[in-house]
Design a protein around this motif. Structure first.
Motif, PDB file in Angstrom:
ATOM      1  N   GLY A  20       0.845  -1.194   0.000  1.00 33.22           N
ATOM      2  CA  GLY A  20       0.000   0.000   0.000  1.00 33.22           C
ATOM      3  C   GLY A  20       0.875   1.237   0.000  1.00 33.22           C
ATOM      4  N   LEU A  21       0.263   2.384   0.184  1.00 32.64           N
ATOM      5  CA  LEU A  21       1.013   3.634   0.076  1.00 32.64           C
ATOM      6  C   LEU A  21       0.375   4.704   0.966  1.00 32.64           C
ATOM      7  CD1 LEU A  21       3.261   5.008  -1.778  1.00 32.64           C
ATOM      8  CD2 LEU A  21       1.352   5.880  -3.100  1.00 32.64           C
ATOM      9  N   ALA A  22       1.237   5.503   1.580  1.00 26.01           N
ATOM     10  CA  ALA A  22       0.769   6.746   2.200  1.00 26.01           C
ATOM     11  C   ALA A  22       1.685   7.832   1.663  1.00 26.01           C
ATOM     12  CB  ALA A  22       0.861   6.662   3.722  1.00 26.01           C
ATOM     13  N   TYR A  23       1.110   8.860   1.072  1.00 27.56           N
ATOM     14  CA  TYR A  23       1.927   9.878   0.384  1.00 27.56           C
ATOM     15  C   TYR A  23       1.568  11.244   0.960  1.00 27.56           C
ATOM     16  CZ  TYR A  23       4.590  11.674  -3.644  1.00 27.56           C
ATOM     17  OH  TYR A  23       5.540  12.247  -4.462  1.00 27.56           O
ATOM     18  N   LEU A  24       2.583  11.920   1.521  1.00 24.09           N
ATOM     19  CA  LEU A  24       2.321  13.202   2.186  1.00 24.09           C
ATOM     20  C   LEU A  24       3.316  14.268   1.747  1.00 24.09           C
ATOM     21  CD1 LEU A  24       1.956  10.720   4.572  1.00 24.09           C
ATOM     22  CD2 LEU A  24       0.686  12.643   5.515  1.00 24.09           C
ATOM     23  N   GLN A  25       2.931  15.501   1.964  1.00 24.13           N
ATOM     24  CA  GLN A  25       3.803  16.635   1.638  1.00 24.13           C
ATOM     25  C   GLN A  25       4.081  17.418   2.919  1.00 24.13           C
ATOM     26  OE1 GLN A  25       2.758  18.866  -1.857  1.00 24.13           O
ATOM     27  NE2 GLN A  25       3.375  20.819  -0.956  1.00 24.13           N
ATOM     28  N   ILE A  26       5.355  17.756   3.112  1.00 26.02           N
ATOM     29  CA  ILE A  26       5.731  18.570   4.278  1.00 26.02           C
ATOM     30  C   ILE A  26       6.112  19.966   3.766  1.00 26.02           C
ATOM     31  CG2 ILE A  26       7.290  18.796   6.257  1.00 26.02           C
ATOM     32  CD1 ILE A  26       7.966  15.823   5.970  1.00 26.02           C
ATOM     33  N   SER A  39       6.850   9.445   0.733  1.00 27.37           N
ATOM     34  CA  SER A  39       5.889   8.343   0.641  1.00 27.37           C
ATOM     35  C   SER A  39       6.357   7.159   1.457  1.00 27.37           C
ATOM     36  CB  SER A  39       5.661   7.929  -0.809  1.00 27.37           C
ATOM     37  OG  SER A  39       6.784   7.252  -1.306  1.00 27.37           O
ATOM     38  N   MET A  40       5.395   6.426   1.946  1.00 30.27           N
ATOM     39  CA  MET A  40       5.671   5.179   2.661  1.00 30.27           C
ATOM     40  C   MET A  40       4.941   4.052   1.959  1.00 30.27           C
ATOM     41  SD  MET A  40       5.145   6.908   6.369  1.00 30.27           S
ATOM     42  CE  MET A  40       4.073   8.125   5.616  1.00 30.27           C
ATOM     43  N   ARG A  41       5.650   3.001   1.644  1.00 25.11           N
ATOM     44  CA  ARG A  41       5.014   1.802   1.101  1.00 25.11           C
ATOM     45  C   ARG A  41       4.620   0.932   2.288  1.00 25.11           C
ATOM     46  NH1 ARG A  41       3.614   2.130  -4.369  1.00 25.11           N
ATOM     47  NH2 ARG A  41       5.062   3.625  -5.244  1.00 25.11           N
ATOM     48  N   LEU A  42       3.410   0.437   2.260  1.00 23.80           N
ATOM     49  CA  LEU A  42       2.853  -0.271   3.416  1.00 23.80           C
ATOM     50  C   LEU A  42       2.614  -1.738   3.100  1.00 23.80           C
ATOM     51  CD1 LEU A  42       0.170   2.443   4.267  1.00 23.80           C
ATOM     52  CD2 LEU A  42       2.575   2.354   4.968  1.00 23.80           C
ATOM     53  N   VAL A  43       2.559  -2.538   4.143  1.00 24.37           N
ATOM     54  CA  VAL A  43       2.287  -3.964   3.939  1.00 24.37           C
ATOM     55  C   VAL A  43       1.108  -4.365   4.815  1.00 24.37           C
ATOM     56  CG1 VAL A  43       4.691  -4.483   3.337  1.00 24.37           C
ATOM     57  CG2 VAL A  43       3.935  -4.696   5.723  1.00 24.37           C
ATOM     58  N   PRO A  44       0.458  -5.502   4.479  1.00 27.36           N
ATOM     59  CA  PRO A  44      -0.635  -5.958   5.349  1.00 27.36           C
ATOM     60  C   PRO A  44      -0.121  -6.068   6.786  1.00 27.36           C
ATOM     61  CG  PRO A  44      -0.525  -7.293   3.362  1.00 27.36           C
ATOM     62  CD  PRO A  44       0.690  -6.423   3.370  1.00 27.36           C
ATOM     63  N   HIS A  45      -0.875  -5.682   7.775  1.00 27.77           N
ATOM     64  CA  HIS A  45      -2.221  -5.122   7.788  1.00 27.77           C
ATOM     65  C   HIS A  45      -2.186  -3.635   8.144  1.00 27.77           C
ATOM     66  CE1 HIS A  45      -3.863  -9.091   7.282  1.00 27.77           C
ATOM     67  NE2 HIS A  45      -3.253  -9.529   8.345  1.00 27.77           N
ATOM     68  N   GLN A  46      -1.142  -2.947   7.692  1.00 28.34           N
ATOM     69  CA  GLN A  46      -1.104  -1.495   7.910  1.00 28.34           C
ATOM     70  C   GLN A  46      -2.247  -0.860   7.118  1.00 28.34           C
ATOM     71  OE1 GLN A  46       3.090  -1.125   6.587  1.00 28.34           O
ATOM     72  NE2 GLN A  46       3.433   0.029   8.465  1.00 28.34           N
ATOM     73  N   ARG A  47      -2.697   0.309   7.593  1.00 29.77           N
ATOM     74  CA  ARG A  47      -3.747   1.040   6.889  1.00 29.77           C
ATOM     75  C   ARG A  47      -3.232   2.435   6.568  1.00 29.77           C
ATOM     76  NH1 ARG A  47      -5.117  -2.653   5.277  1.00 29.77           N
ATOM     77  NH2 ARG A  47      -6.878  -3.998   5.656  1.00 29.77           N
ATOM     78  N   THR A  48      -3.492   2.880   5.350  1.00 31.55           N
ATOM     79  CA  THR A  48      -2.944   4.156   4.910  1.00 31.55           C
ATOM     80  C   THR A  48      -3.407   5.318   5.795  1.00 31.55           C
ATOM     81  OG1 THR A  48      -2.648   5.586   2.988  1.00 31.55           O
ATOM     82  CG2 THR A  48      -4.725   4.393   3.077  1.00 31.55           C
ATOM     83  N   ALA A  49      -4.678   5.307   6.220  1.00 31.61           N
ATOM     84  CA  ALA A  49      -5.187   6.428   7.030  1.00 31.61           C
ATOM     85  C   ALA A  49      -4.477   6.469   8.386  1.00 31.61           C
ATOM     86  CB  ALA A  49      -6.695   6.289   7.214  1.00 31.61           C
ATOM     87  N   ASP A  50      -4.270   5.310   8.972  1.00 34.73           N
ATOM     88  CA  ASP A  50      -3.613   5.229  10.286  1.00 34.73           C
ATOM     89  C   ASP A  50      -2.160   5.680  10.191  1.00 34.73           C
ATOM     90  OD1 ASP A  50      -3.303   4.183  13.059  1.00 34.73           O
ATOM     91  OD2 ASP A  50      -1.975   2.746  12.058  1.00 34.73           O
ATOM     92  N   ILE A  51      -1.467   5.225   9.146  1.00 44.17           N
ATOM     93  CA  ILE A  51      -0.053   5.575   9.007  1.00 44.17           C
ATOM     94  C   ILE A  51       0.102   7.066   8.707  1.00 44.17           C
ATOM     95  CG2 ILE A  51       1.976   5.220   7.530  1.00 44.17           C
ATOM     96  CD1 ILE A  51       1.499   2.936   9.558  1.00 44.17           C
ATOM     97  N   SER A  52      -0.778   7.626   7.899  1.00 44.02           N
ATOM     98  CA  SER A  52      -0.709   9.067   7.624  1.00 44.02           C
ATOM     99  C   SER A  52      -0.867   9.859   8.915  1.00 44.02           C
ATOM    100  CB  SER A  52      -1.806   9.489   6.645  1.00 44.02           C
ATOM    101  OG  SER A  52      -1.590   8.890   5.413  1.00 44.02           O
ATOM    102  N   ALA A  53      -1.817   9.457   9.747  1.00 43.35           N
ATOM    103  CA  ALA A  53      -2.049  10.178  11.015  1.00 43.35           C
ATOM    104  C   ALA A  53      -0.804  10.085  11.902  1.00 43.35           C
ATOM    105  CB  ALA A  53      -3.273   9.605  11.724  1.00 43.35           C
ATOM    106  N   LYS A  54      -0.202   8.906  11.967  1.00 42.24           N
ATOM    107  CA  LYS A  54       0.998   8.735  12.803  1.00 42.24           C
ATOM    108  C   LYS A  54       2.168   9.562  12.257  1.00 42.24           C
ATOM    109  CE  LYS A  54      -0.151   4.244  14.745  1.00 42.24           C
ATOM    110  NZ  LYS A  54      -0.306   2.812  14.465  1.00 42.24           N
ATOM    111  N   PHE A  55       2.268   9.627  10.936  1.00 47.32           N
ATOM    112  CA  PHE A  55       3.330  10.415  10.296  1.00 47.32           C
ATOM    113  C   PHE A  55       3.168  11.891  10.653  1.00 47.32           C
ATOM    114  CE2 PHE A  55       4.899  12.983   6.747  1.00 47.32           C
ATOM    115  CZ  PHE A  55       6.134  12.412   6.452  1.00 47.32           C
TER     116      PHE A  55
END
Ligand code: BES
Ligand code: ZN
Length: 458
Positions: free
Chosen positions: A198-204, A327-343
């Motif tokens: 999966g993916l979480a993509y953010l801009q700082i 960007s972060m590439r994710l693996v099961p069972h990470q969730r993009t919304a959860d990882i974005s919030a933690k980031f």
């Protein structure tokens, strides 16, 4: 089936000619100036579906780019229903000056077609249309019921297709999904991908002083946004490649011993990878092999960075702003919304004083694992094995296809990821290309796949 394969072989040249038409449309989904071209591409795909005999072809408008949808259910209720999914949008082409020939003026060199979208994903979508066309012309009908879902926003995270799938689950109901948007393990080695990251993509964005400053007059008294951004980025990972965001690994599904053995048995070569990308050393999370890190471990990478003076020569400036895309590439069972919030929480917590830091979530995708023991996988294994005259591999890939998880959770249908690209065909980078042997063999494999799905013992 031989009649279908004969027809395919006779039609090879004309299939390539038509593919070149598709590749010449600049359907860059992320570019606001390309909206009309993206629509023109949807129209081209729809027209093509009509011309290969698909009834009921529709261009469905969304809040973004259109979806092309068609179905032919005339094989009847005794035959399986397959949902084919692919995308007609492509990634941006920059840096343009590194292309040997322009990205939307497709050219064939060395039996490879060069163009943006050649392998990702226009060439791979088109080979299925070629297969369906040959099946219909040879037999007068298709062996399976088919629904075709070809979207224009995959490369921007499928923001409108995801709700569409949920809303139209009945229309999209099927026994299995087939996707050709992945790579083969190596040339001549057909592969089925059973896991996508999966993916979480953010801009700082980091903002310091209200304007660019003379670095002599102000340097030492005012925080520099580039320095601040660099320290934020440096704090995201440790020297062993571990990501330092609290809770980042909480939901990571560890590889089983059996999976590790299977991945090791694929015969991946670090030396080949190093020479392919021309680096002296590989780098990644300690404790995992590179094939494991590529498909089954999460990552964090800076994708772009901007700030200050970058022209020729020197300019002594303390800039007002700096920006990075991460960007972060994710693996099961990470969730993009959860990882974005933690980031976001973590970046705010490590931001140095004297600057304002904003973090924007750009898009994402959830990771997925698909079952390996389904009738559709068996049909694909047989089809690929016969076509390539080689045993089919099971691999996990590092890229993402946002809606695949929904095919499982919403449609309750298993997906077959049967790709014909090669990882060194420069997807997302200059000189993207697609090997025409794999294009033609892919069409043959697709013919066999649809045929075996309808009649497993054929
Ligand atoms: N075709 C790729 C996905 C892919 C790449 C699968 C390599 C397996 C190996 C797809 O078109 C893609 O690039 N997806 C994006 C999705 C993102 C923008 C949400 C990606 O992975 O970067
Ligand atoms: Zn793709």
């Amino acid at each position: 089936m031989q009649n279908v394969l004969d027809l395919l072989r006779q039609g090879r040249n004309s299939a390539v000619d038509t593919l070149l038409e598709l590749l010449s449309i600049p359907s860059v989904s992320t570019d606001p100036d390309a909206t009309d071209d993206v629509r023109r591409c949807a129209q081209w795909v729809a027209d093509r579906l009509t011309s290969i005999g698909m009834p009921q072809v529709r261009i469905i408008d969304t809040a973004g780019h259109p979806i092309v949808y068609a179905e032919d259910l005339s094989a009847g209720p005794d035959r399986p229903t397959v949902l084919f999914y692919g995308h007609y949008d492509v990634q941006p082409v920059d840096p343009l000056n590194l292309w040997t020939t322009p990205p939307f003026s497709p050219e064939i060199r060395n039996n490879k077609v060069y163009a943006r979208g050649a392998t990702d994903d226009k060439g791979q979508v088109f080979l299925h249309l070629v297969a369906l066309d040959a099946l219909r012309r040879a037999n007068g009908s298709l062996p399976v019921n088919i629904k075709l879902l070809i979207e224009g926003e995959e490369e921007i995270g499928s923001p409108n297709l995801a709700p569409f799938v949920s809303k139209h689950a009945d229309m999209l109901a099927c026994d299995c999904v087939v996707v050709s948007d992945t790579s083969m393990f190596a040339p001549g080695q057909p592969s089925i991908v059973y896991g996508l990251r999966g993916l979480a993509y953010l801009q700082i964005d980091v903002t310091g002083p209200n304007r660019d400053l003379h670095s002599g007059s102000y340097g030492g008294a005012v925080q520099n946004p580039i320095n601040a951004l660099a320290s934020i980025i440096a704090s995201l990972k440790d020297e062993h490649g571990r990501i330092r965001i609290p809770g980042f690994y909480d939901d990571v599904l560890e590889l089983t011993v059996e999976e590790r053995d299977d991945l090791a048995a694929l015969g991946h070569s670090d030396e080949r990878l190093k020479s392919d990308v021309d680096v002296a050393d590989l780098f990644g999370e300690a404790g995992y092999t590179s094939i494991e890190r590529l498909g089954a471990r999460p990552t964090l990478d800076c994708n772009g960075i901007l700030g200050g003076f970058t022209g020729e020569g020197a300019k002594t400036v303390l800039p007002s702003k700096a920006m990075a895309k991460v960007s972060m590439r994710l693996v099961p069972h990470q969730r993009t919304a959860d990882i974005s919030a933690k980031f976001i929480d973590y970046v705010k917590s490590v931001a140095p004083p004297g600057v304002t830091v904003t973090v924007t979530d750009l898009h994402g995708a959830d990771p997925v694992l698909v079952p390996r023991d389904t009738p559709a996988i068996h049909a694909a294994v047989k089809a690929l094995g016969e076509t390539y005259n080689a045993a089919c591999r099971f691999t996990r890939e590092g890229g993402s296809i946002p809606v695949v998880l929904l095919f499982d959770t919403v449609l309750n249908a298993p997906t077959v990821l049967m790709g014909f690209g090669l990882n060194n065909e420069n997807a997302h980078s200059p000189d993207e290309h697609f090997d025409l042997d794999n294009f033609h063999l892919g069409a043959e494999a697709a013919v066999r796949f649809y045929t075996y799905l309808a009649a497993p013992t054929a």
